[in-house]
Enzyme design. Structure first.
Site, mmCIF file in Angstrom:
data_model
loop_
_atom_site.group_PDB
_atom_site.id
_atom_site.type_symbol
_atom_site.label_atom_id
_atom_site.label_comp_id
_atom_site.label_asym_id
_atom_site.label_seq_id
_atom_site.Cartn_x
_atom_site.Cartn_y
_atom_site.Cartn_z
ATOM 1 N N CYS A 42 0.771 -0.987 0.094
ATOM 2 C CA CYS A 42 0.080 -0.017 -0.094
ATOM 3 C C CYS A 42 1.007 1.088 0.178
ATOM 4 O O CYS A 42 2.021 1.142 0.611
ATOM 5 C CB CYS A 42 -1.041 -0.134 1.297
ATOM 6 S SG CYS A 42 -1.943 1.532 1.276
ATOM 7 N N ARG A 46 3.036 4.760 6.450
ATOM 8 C CA ARG A 46 3.506 4.240 7.480
ATOM 9 C C ARG A 46 4.046 2.740 7.260
ATOM 10 O O ARG A 46 4.327 2.006 8.162
ATOM 11 C CB ARG A 46 2.357 4.007 8.522
ATOM 12 C CG ARG A 46 1.867 5.361 8.882
ATOM 13 C CD ARG A 46 0.478 5.439 9.626
ATOM 14 N NE ARG A 46 -0.575 4.878 8.858
ATOM 15 C CZ ARG A 46 -1.736 4.800 9.034
ATOM 16 N NH1 ARG A 46 -2.152 5.028 10.416
ATOM 17 N NH2 ARG A 46 -2.750 4.600 8.295
ATOM 18 N N HIS A 98 -2.085 -4.184 5.086
ATOM 19 C CA HIS A 98 -1.684 -3.831 6.281
ATOM 20 C C HIS A 98 -3.173 -3.234 7.126
ATOM 21 O O HIS A 98 -4.088 -3.009 6.550
ATOM 22 C CB HIS A 98 -1.146 -2.359 6.537
ATOM 23 C CG HIS A 98 -1.355 -1.288 6.010
ATOM 24 N ND1 HIS A 98 -1.920 -0.100 6.690
ATOM 25 C CD2 HIS A 98 -1.617 -0.812 4.680
ATOM 26 C CE1 HIS A 98 -2.219 0.693 5.970
ATOM 27 N NE2 HIS A 98 -2.301 0.580 4.691
#
Ligand code: CO
Length: 222
Positions: A42, A46, A98
């Site tokens: 993605c 983060r 995630h």
């Protein structure tokens, strides 16, 4: 004075540190890259590929988009996959989702975020395909976690269905496709489903991954 001055400073410090540790570092990388891994993850800031798995520049080839999707007609992703498998000869293709993915959560909550809704339609397709596996009375966060996992397993299937992987396996090339999920809250990467290589009927192993995931989620409640 440039608004990116801070970044240039960081960059010079990083390059200096690298050369101090290994004087040939950049000279060697400039000549060739030979990564063993392709990371399809993605775009989320983060989830930085190299850092999470402790790999240096040159060790992982990376493609990222919102919600780590492998769409059959996405020339961008297909080109990365083809180059990685046929030219770089990576040994592992990793689809990395995630928990806490904003794209997936927007689908769960039916929230519109603009143009990207069209892209996220592919995640909604995964949700519709597996609608019978969801208990819609569950909390949206746990529904999101489940959709993150199913989305990874479905994208692993999409990688395996490309002409790129099918041709590679037909040639006898050693390349494995893995599904993984990363936890923003603990920094840990976990395997999802079975890794798939070219031996035997991968479709059966893929379906088994989907089933295992569904029953595991039933037990732990998402
Ligand atoms: Co995300």
């Amino acid at each position: 004075m440039c608004s990116l001055d801070g970044l240039f400073q960081n960059n010079r410090a990083w390059a200096n540190q690298r050369v101090t540790q290994d004087p040939q570092f950049f000279a060697r990388l400039a000549r060739q890259q030979a990564p063993k891994y392709l990371w399809i993850g993605c775009s989320d800031s983060r989830v930085p590929a190299n850092e999470i798995v402790g790999l240096d520049p040159g060790e992982v080839f990376v493609h990222r988009n919102v919600a780590n999707l492998v769409v059959h007609s996405d020339l961008n992703c297909l080109s990365v996959l083809q180059f990685a498998v046929e030219v770089l000869k990576v040994e592992h293709v990793m689809v990395v989702g995630h928990y806490g993915c904003g794209g997936v959560q927007a689908v769960v909550e039916r929230r519109s975020v603009g143009l990207v809704d069209n892209w996220l339609r592919h995640v909604a397709d995964v949700a519709f395909k597996h609608l019978h596996r969801f208990d819609l009375s569950e909390h949206p966060i746990s529904l999101g976690r489940k959709l993150v996992e199913l989305n990874v397993v479905e994208q692993v299937g999409n990688v395996c269905r490309t002409t790129i992987l099918r041709d590679a396996w037909k040639r006898g090339q050693q390349v494995e496709v893995h599904g993984l999920v990363y936890g923003l809250e603990d920094g840990l990467l976990r395997p999802l489903g079975t890794s798939i290589d070219g031996r035997g009927q991968w479709e059966e192993r893929h379906e088994a991954s989907v089933q295992a995931l569904a029953s595991m989620s039933d037990h732990v409640g998402g």
